[in-house]
Design a protein around this motif. Structure first.
Motif, PDB file in Angstrom:
ATOM      1  N   GLU A 155       0.831  -1.188   0.000  1.00 55.12           N
ATOM      2  CA  GLU A 155       0.000   0.000   0.000  1.00 55.12           C
ATOM      3  C   GLU A 155       0.874   1.250   0.000  1.00 55.12           C
ATOM      4  O   GLU A 155       2.043   1.220   0.384  1.00 55.12           O
ATOM      5  N   ARG A 156       0.287   2.341  -0.445  1.00 52.10           N
ATOM      6  CA  ARG A 156       1.014   3.598  -0.488  1.00 52.10           C
ATOM      7  C   ARG A 156       1.334   4.068   0.933  1.00 52.10           C
ATOM      8  O   ARG A 156       0.486   4.021   1.826  1.00 52.10           O
ATOM      9  N   GLU A 157       2.560   4.537   1.142  1.00 56.96           N
ATOM     10  CA  GLU A 157       2.975   4.982   2.458  1.00 56.96           C
ATOM     11  C   GLU A 157       3.530   6.399   2.397  1.00 56.96           C
ATOM     12  O   GLU A 157       4.141   6.816   1.410  1.00 56.96           O
ATOM     13  N   LEU A 158       3.339   7.122   3.482  1.00 59.61           N
ATOM     14  CA  LEU A 158       3.860   8.474   3.599  1.00 59.61           C
ATOM     15  C   LEU A 158       5.346   8.424   3.915  1.00 59.61           C
ATOM     16  O   LEU A 158       5.768   7.742   4.854  1.00 59.61           O
ATOM     17  N   VAL A 159       6.137   9.158   3.154  1.00 60.29           N
ATOM     18  CA  VAL A 159       7.580   9.187   3.327  1.00 60.29           C
ATOM     19  C   VAL A 159       8.028  10.429   4.084  1.00 60.29           C
ATOM     20  O   VAL A 159       8.813  10.348   5.029  1.00 60.29           O
ATOM     21  N   ALA A 160       7.552  11.602   3.663  1.00 62.94           N
ATOM     22  CA  ALA A 160       7.996  12.859   4.255  1.00 62.94           C
ATOM     23  C   ALA A 160       6.976  13.948   3.993  1.00 62.94           C
ATOM     24  O   ALA A 160       6.264  13.920   2.993  1.00 62.94           O
ATOM     25  N   THR A 161       6.910  14.921   4.897  1.00 62.48           N
ATOM     26  CA  THR A 161       6.008  16.060   4.775  1.00 62.48           C
ATOM     27  C   THR A 161       6.745  17.334   5.146  1.00 62.48           C
ATOM     28  O   THR A 161       7.554  17.338   6.075  1.00 62.48           O
ATOM     29  N   ILE A 162       6.453  18.410   4.427  1.00 57.86           N
ATOM     30  CA  ILE A 162       6.913  19.732   4.795  1.00 57.86           C
ATOM     31  C   ILE A 162       5.700  20.652   4.791  1.00 57.86           C
ATOM     32  O   ILE A 162       4.928  20.673   3.841  1.00 57.86           O
ATOM     33  N   THR A 163       5.524  21.431   5.866  1.00 55.83           N
ATOM     34  CA  THR A 163       4.311  22.209   6.039  1.00 55.83           C
ATOM     35  C   THR A 163       4.371  23.542   5.315  1.00 55.83           C
ATOM     36  O   THR A 163       5.434  24.028   4.921  1.00 55.83           O
TER      37      THR A 163
END
Length: 120
Positions: free
Chosen positions: A44-52
């Motif tokens: 399944e698709r997974e979150l790797v990184a986020t920048i706000t």
């Protein structure tokens, strides 16, 4: 017209580096939180990184912490993912995502993805 276009995927040996980028158009880029996701075959698709929005605050998946760095250039409407010390398990299609950050309105956009393959 809203568009997110990824560039910079490819084939790399274990331990190598890549820096995919995602160029956006058609919306106010600085008002969106930006993320990179990945999806490997059969997973399944997974979150790797986020920048706000508008920038500076970042979060990473434990599996990539210390190896990957997400950054953004609001003047260029572009988000980057610097990937170092790549492992075969990093092989996946990488997608950029933009999510509206100024209210509870649910609005997000996806890129088409770019393939990253880490050879064994």
């Amino acid at each position: 017209q809203v568009q997110l276009v990824e560039f910079g995927g490819g084939l790399v040996q274990p331990g190598g580096s890549l820096r995919p980028s995602c160029a956006a158009s058609g919306f106010t880029f600085s008002n969106y939180d930006l993320s990179w996701y990945r999806q490997a075959p059969g997973k399944e698709r997974e979150l790797v990184a986020t920048i706000t929005s508008p920038g500076g605050n970042t979060n990473y998946a434990d599996s990539v912490k210390g190896r990957f760095t997400i950054s953004r250039d609001n003047a260029k409407n572009t988000v980057y993912l610097q990937m170092k010390s790549l492992k075969p398990e990093d092989t996946a299609v990488y997608y950029c995502n933009a999510r509206y950050a100024l209210s509870l309105v649910s609005r997000s956009y996806w890129g088409q993805g770019t393939q990253v393959t880490v050879s064994s």
